[in-house]
Design an enzyme around this catalytic site. Structure first.
Site, PDB file in Angstrom:
ATOM      1  N   ASP A  44       0.857  -1.191   0.000  1.00  0.00           N
ATOM      2  CA  ASP A  44       0.000   0.000   0.000  1.00  0.00           C
ATOM      3  C   ASP A  44       0.894   1.243   0.000  1.00  0.00           C
ATOM      4  O   ASP A  44       1.643   1.476   0.959  1.00  0.00           O
ATOM      5  CB  ASP A  44      -0.864  -0.063   1.272  1.00  0.00           C
ATOM      6  N   ASN A  92      -7.314  11.967 -11.251  1.00  0.00           N
ATOM      7  CA  ASN A  92      -8.040  12.320 -12.481  1.00  0.00           C
ATOM      8  C   ASN A  92      -7.902  13.824 -12.683  1.00  0.00           C
ATOM      9  O   ASN A  92      -7.441  14.534 -11.782  1.00  0.00           O
ATOM     10  CB  ASN A  92      -9.506  11.871 -12.425  1.00  0.00           C
ATOM     11  N   SER A 106      -2.828   4.034 -14.203  1.00  0.00           N
ATOM     12  CA  SER A 106      -3.816   3.691 -15.258  1.00  0.00           C
ATOM     13  C   SER A 106      -4.224   2.225 -15.313  1.00  0.00           C
ATOM     14  O   SER A 106      -5.101   1.869 -16.113  1.00  0.00           O
ATOM     15  CB  SER A 106      -3.323   4.104 -16.672  1.00  0.00           C
ATOM     16  N   THR A 107      -3.606   1.361 -14.487  1.00  0.00           N
ATOM     17  CA  THR A 107      -3.884  -0.084 -14.646  1.00  0.00           C
ATOM     18  C   THR A 107      -5.081  -0.583 -13.833  1.00  0.00           C
ATOM     19  O   THR A 107      -5.359  -1.782 -13.820  1.00  0.00           O
ATOM     20  CB  THR A 107      -2.654  -0.949 -14.285  1.00  0.00           C
ATOM     21  N   GLY A 108      -5.773   0.341 -13.149  1.00  0.00           N
ATOM     22  CA  GLY A 108      -6.966  -0.039 -12.389  1.00  0.00           C
ATOM     23  C   GLY A 108      -8.206   0.412 -13.146  1.00  0.00           C
ATOM     24  O   GLY A 108      -8.527  -0.094 -14.223  1.00  0.00           O
ATOM     25  N   GLY A 165      -9.883   3.879  -6.077  1.00  0.00           N
ATOM     26  CA  GLY A 165      -8.543   3.297  -6.218  1.00  0.00           C
ATOM     27  C   GLY A 165      -7.504   3.932  -5.311  1.00  0.00           C
ATOM     28  O   GLY A 165      -7.786   4.301  -4.168  1.00  0.00           O
ATOM     29  N   VAL A 166      -6.307   4.085  -5.834  1.00  0.00           N
ATOM     30  CA  VAL A 166      -5.203   4.633  -5.039  1.00  0.00           C
ATOM     31  C   VAL A 166      -5.458   6.104  -4.687  1.00  0.00           C
ATOM     32  O   VAL A 166      -5.051   6.579  -3.617  1.00  0.00           O
ATOM     33  CB  VAL A 166      -3.851   4.407  -5.766  1.00  0.00           C
ATOM     34  N   ASP A 167      -6.151   6.810  -5.554  1.00  0.00           N
ATOM     35  CA  ASP A 167      -6.509   8.216  -5.317  1.00  0.00           C
ATOM     36  C   ASP A 167      -7.355   8.326  -4.041  1.00  0.00           C
ATOM     37  O   ASP A 167      -7.068   9.147  -3.140  1.00  0.00           O
ATOM     38  CB  ASP A 167      -7.294   8.716  -6.539  1.00  0.00           C
ATOM     39  N   TYR A 188      -8.758   2.887 -14.985  1.00  0.00           N
ATOM     40  CA  TYR A 188      -8.538   3.393 -16.354  1.00  0.00           C
ATOM     41  C   TYR A 188      -8.218   2.287 -17.365  1.00  0.00           C
ATOM     42  O   TYR A 188      -8.086   2.564 -18.558  1.00  0.00           O
ATOM     43  CB  TYR A 188      -7.466   4.485 -16.358  1.00  0.00           C
TER      44      TYR A 188
HETATM   45  N1  AR6 Z   1      -1.378   1.498  -3.012  1.00  0.00           N
HETATM   46  C1  AR6 Z   1      -0.783   1.203  -4.182  1.00  0.00           C
HETATM   47  N2  AR6 Z   1      -1.453   0.903  -5.309  1.00  0.00           N
HETATM   48  C2  AR6 Z   1      -2.810   0.904  -5.234  1.00  0.00           C
HETATM   49  C3  AR6 Z   1      -3.515   1.209  -4.044  1.00  0.00           C
HETATM   50  C4  AR6 Z   1      -2.737   1.520  -2.892  1.00  0.00           C
HETATM   51  N3  AR6 Z   1      -3.315   1.839  -1.730  1.00  0.00           N
HETATM   52  N4  AR6 Z   1      -4.844   1.114  -4.307  1.00  0.00           N
HETATM   53  C5  AR6 Z   1      -4.971   0.750  -5.597  1.00  0.00           C
HETATM   54  N5  AR6 Z   1      -3.749   0.614  -6.164  1.00  0.00           N
HETATM   55  P1  AR6 Z   1      -6.425   3.076  -9.909  1.00  0.00           P
HETATM   56  P2  AR6 Z   1      -6.141   4.436 -12.523  1.00  0.00           P
HETATM   57  C6  AR6 Z   1      -3.366   0.236  -7.521  1.00  0.00           C
HETATM   58  O1  AR6 Z   1      -7.752   2.540 -10.280  1.00  0.00           O
HETATM   59  O2  AR6 Z   1      -6.330   3.135 -13.223  1.00  0.00           O
HETATM   60  C7  AR6 Z   1      -9.514   6.986  -9.517  1.00  0.00           C
HETATM   61  O3  AR6 Z   1     -10.892   7.048  -9.297  1.00  0.00           O
HETATM   62  C8  AR6 Z   1      -4.354  -0.536  -8.348  1.00  0.00           C
HETATM   63  O4  AR6 Z   1      -4.323  -1.917  -8.017  1.00  0.00           O
HETATM   64  O5  AR6 Z   1      -6.224   3.613  -8.561  1.00  0.00           O
HETATM   65  O6  AR6 Z   1      -5.004   5.319 -12.941  1.00  0.00           O
HETATM   66  C9  AR6 Z   1      -8.944   8.332  -9.967  1.00  0.00           C
HETATM   67  O7  AR6 Z   1      -9.612   9.423  -9.351  1.00  0.00           O
HETATM   68  C10 AR6 Z   1      -3.831  -0.281  -9.757  1.00  0.00           C
HETATM   69  O8  AR6 Z   1      -2.788  -1.207 -10.072  1.00  0.00           O
HETATM   70  O9  AR6 Z   1      -5.970   4.277 -10.923  1.00  0.00           O
HETATM   71  C11 AR6 Z   1      -9.207   8.289 -11.448  1.00  0.00           C
HETATM   72  O10 AR6 Z   1     -10.522   8.678 -11.750  1.00  0.00           O
HETATM   73  C12 AR6 Z   1      -3.211   1.101  -9.651  1.00  0.00           C
HETATM   74  O11 AR6 Z   1      -3.154   1.428  -8.262  1.00  0.00           O
HETATM   75  C13 AR6 Z   1      -9.009   6.830 -11.796  1.00  0.00           C
HETATM   76  O12 AR6 Z   1      -9.264   6.107 -10.593  1.00  0.00           O
HETATM   77  C14 AR6 Z   1      -3.982   2.179 -10.384  1.00  0.00           C
HETATM   78  O13 AR6 Z   1      -5.371   1.929 -10.215  1.00  0.00           O
HETATM   79  C15 AR6 Z   1      -7.590   6.544 -12.208  1.00  0.00           C
HETATM   80  O14 AR6 Z   1      -7.501   5.221 -12.662  1.00  0.00           O
END
Ligand code: AR6
Length: 184
Positions: A21, A35, A133-135, A43-45, A137
């Site tokens: 994390d 975003n 972007s791998t979640g 997600g991570v955001d 997006y």
């Molecule tokens: N620590 C590390 N990595 C993480 C964590 C964490 N606590 N939580 C999730 N991940 P995503 P995106 C990973 O969806 O695809 C948001 O709503 C996750 O497994 O967080 O860039 C924003 O506001 C994945 O591998 O981001 C945007 O609207 C990676 O982080 C949108 O999501 C990215 O997944 C961005 O989408």
């Protein structure tokens, strides 16, 4: 050849790979996969804003008022609030579109390069990235990992002021992909 190999191995020593994390890391700066609104999300955001508290959103709102959000591929910096890291760099990855593969790659590479450059500009020497972007997006994980590693290696080659950078993988699939690409 020997010199090139030595330089490669020196560069690799400045790259860490962990599964975990990103909100728990006490580095100079963690990167957020945000975003363009900068107002938070899932997600991570969501995890970063939840753990860091309101101070992060307050800084994001100031940036929005100044420049109207953050474009895809660009990056902005805020406080890290209550997080163990000192700062958060917010970058906006591309939403995957399989009909625009080259554009996707350029935009994702921009996220890594612009975030690293912003860290250097702010005299920050240790930085951690999630798998942008791998979640939500939907960027294919293997393609994203190849671009991320390529861009980071290239940047570290040209910039000695970053002591080390950490790829933080939240899911096991990404962790195995990075381990294979990085060769450990
Ligand atoms: N620590 C590390 N990595 C993480 C964590 C964490 N606590 N939580 C999730 N991940 P995503 P995106 C990973 O969806 O695809 C948001 O709503 C996750 O497994 O967080 O860039 C924003 O506001 C994945 O591998 O981001 C945007 O609207 C990676 O982080 C949108 O999501 C990215 O997944 C961005 O989408």
């Amino acid at each position: 050849m020997a010199a090139a190999a030595a330089s490669y191995s020196k560069k690799m020593k400045r790259i860490k790979l962990i599964k975990g994390d990103i909100t728990k890391l006490a580095v100079d700066v963690i990167v957020n996969a945000a975003n363009s609104s900068l107002l938070g999300g899932g997600g991570v955001d969501g995890a970063i804003h939840r753990a860091g508290g309101k101070a992060i959103l307050d800084d994001c709102i100031k940036i929005r008022n100044r420049q109207g959000g953050c474009k895809t591929g660009e990056a902005v910096i805020t406080t890290a609030g209550k997080l163990p890291a000192k700062h958060v760099i917010h970058t906006v990855g591309p939403v995957w579109d399989s009909s625009k593969k080259e554009k996707m790659k350029t935009l994702l590479a921009n996220c890594y390069r612009n975030s690293l450059q912003l860290a250097v500009d702010n005299h920050l020497a240790t930085i951690a990235f999630p798998n942008i972007s791998t979640g939500i997006y939907g960027y294919p994980k293997e393609l994203a990992a190849e671009t991320a590693v390529h861009e980071v290696l290239d940047f570290l080659d040209k910039n000695q002021s970053i002591d080390f950078m950490t790829f933080v993988c939240f899911d096991v699939e990404n962790y195995h992909l990075y381990a294979r690409i990085l060769g450990n």
